[in-house]
Design a protein around this motif. Structure first.
Motif, short mmCIF file in Angstrom:
data_model
loop_
_atom_site.label_atom_id
_atom_site.label_comp_id
_atom_site.label_asym_id
_atom_site.label_seq_id
_atom_site.Cartn_x
_atom_site.Cartn_y
_atom_site.Cartn_z
N ARG A 375 0.83 -1.21 0.00
CA ARG A 375 0.00 0.00 0.00
C ARG A 375 0.86 1.26 0.00
N VAL A 376 1.98 1.22 0.72
CA VAL A 376 2.88 2.38 0.74
C VAL A 376 3.52 2.57 -0.63
N LEU A 377 4.01 1.47 -1.21
CA LEU A 377 4.65 1.56 -2.52
C LEU A 377 3.65 1.89 -3.62
N ASP A 378 2.38 1.55 -3.38
CA ASP A 378 1.34 1.87 -4.35
C ASP A 378 1.24 3.38 -4.56
N MET A 379 1.46 4.14 -3.50
CA MET A 379 1.41 5.60 -3.62
C MET A 379 2.52 6.10 -4.54
#
Length: 414
Positions: A375-379
């Motif tokens: 989810r963090v890398l998705d940003m």
């Protein structure tokens, strides 16, 4: 649109403050950050509310504004070609970086499970092609099936070119009004951006936990490093080469969309703002922004492609499998090909990862080791996707404008 430009200018510093304060709030007050999630959800919902009618209207107005199929063909081929080029370059960069750094160590697969990977149906080329075609356009509009909406709106706009001038004018006026109304609503939503960004960032930090993020810091740094290199070096180089404009000045003009993409992790939700800032701050014509950006929000996946290559090569290292040069070339080709096709399917990035892992014989359960920071890398990868969309839009706009001026000069001389 003077009010919109003023609204965007006034939110620049507030958006950055929202990101920083949201991260701190999520880290130090996780329970409160989790409880206020509804604020961020409402903000994203308001943005997504505008997407389908805006995409339909903007594509119609763009194609009707081009006037001829010749201009549409030139713009369409140039757009698809540039999107494939930028995706291929992001994949190549990710492969080079991973081979140079070689992060990760082999770990046992015992006790590792990622059930969601086994719930995904096998990839089908036939299903992919059928996924582009809406059997019921009203259902596609209702469900927000963006690729199907885009296909129908393109065909609908082309059909309108064959109508009488009277009917063409009526339809163009109507959809121009719809487009302008959606952008006026986007102006209102933009004013909520700092609050929405704060809420979204705070929730992500509180939900994922700082410890989890620190545990995979090497992997995360490589992914983020590749994304930054592509976004700050490769893409600007393409803009400077093809469009002959200062890419960093242009990035400064459209940075609101990039920051919003980072916080929402949704190219579709960012689309209304991307269209606005590219037109009214980046100097892109409505025809270019209305056609290139909706298409890019669906099929352009530079950030996702780079992320997938790093993730798959990292999983190969964890599984103790050494991929040959041929395997890595196959990986790159597969990612580029799927980046266009799988966009019509739900959970596109997860589908792509499972398909790729199965193709090269790696256990999909290893996804469970890296999913905690997805989810963090998705940003980050979404912000690169949107950056690529905006850069390609600028290139297409400048090159097609020069081409049109050249054709006009030839007609005058003849």
């Amino acid at each position: 649109m003077t009010q919109l430009r003023a609204a965007l200018a006034s939110t620049n510093g507030l958006i950055l403050a929202g990101i920083v304060l949201g991260a701190l709030f999520g880290a130090f007050f996780p329970e409160l950050a989790l409880a206020q999630r509804i604020i961020g959800q409402m903000f994203v919902a308001l943005l997504k509310m505008l997407v389908v009618p805006l995409v339909f209207a903007s594509i119609f107005v763009a194609i009707a504004g081009l006037g001829t199929l010749h201009h549409l063909k030139n713009m369409g081929l140039r757009t698809i070609g540039l999107y494939l080029l930028t995706t291929a370059l992001s994949v190549l960069l990710a492969i080079v970086v991973m081979n140079v750094l070689g992060i990760g160590e082999a770990v046992s697969a015992e006790g590792i499970a990622f059930a969601q990977a086994h719930e995904i149906k096998p990839f089908s080329f036939e299903a992919m092609l059928l996924g582009f075609i809406p059997t019921n356009v009203f259902a596609s509009l209702t469900n927000g099936a963006m690729m199907q909406v885009i296909v129908f709106s393109i065909l609908f706009a082309i059909a309108s070119l064959y109508l009488s001038d009277h009917h063409q004018g009526l339809m163009l006026d109507f959809f121009t009004g719809v487009n302008n109304a959606m952008l006026k609503m986007a102006e209102w939503v933009i004013k909520l951006t700092p609050l929405g960004v704060f809420s979204l960032i705070a929730y992500v930090v509180a939900d994922e936990g700082v410890d989890v993020i620190l545990g995979l810091w090497k992997y995360m740094l490589v992914v983020i490093g590749v994304i930054l290199l592509h976004g700050l070096v490769t893409l600007p180089s393409l803009v400077a080469f093809f469009a002959r404009v200062n890419p960093y000045h242009y990035m400064g003009q459209v940075k609101e969309a990039i920051l919003l993409a980072f916080s929402t992790a949704s190219s579709a939700a960012t689309l209304p703002v991307s269209i606005e800032v590219s037109e009214h701050k980046g100097g892109v014509r409505r025809e270019s922004a209305g056609f290139v950006l909706p298409l890019g929000a669906t099929v352009s996946m530079d950030g996702t492609a780079a992320y997938l290559v790093v993730a798959v090569l990292y999983i190969a290292t964890l599984a103790g499998v050494e991929l040959s040069f041929g395997d890595q070339v196959l990986l790159g080709v597969t990612v580029v090909a799927l980046s266009v096709g799988v966009a019509a399917l739900p959970s596109a990035s997860l589908v792509m990862m499972v398909v790729i892992l199965n193709q090269i014989g790696l256990p999909a359960d290893y996804i469970g080791l890296i999913v905690a920071v997805d989810r963090v890398l998705d940003m980050f990868r979404t912000s690169l996707n949107v950056t690529s969309d905006l850069m390609v839009t600028k290139i297409v706009d400048v090159t097609t404008r020069k081409e049109a001026l050249g054709e006009a000069a030839q007609e005058r001389s003849a």
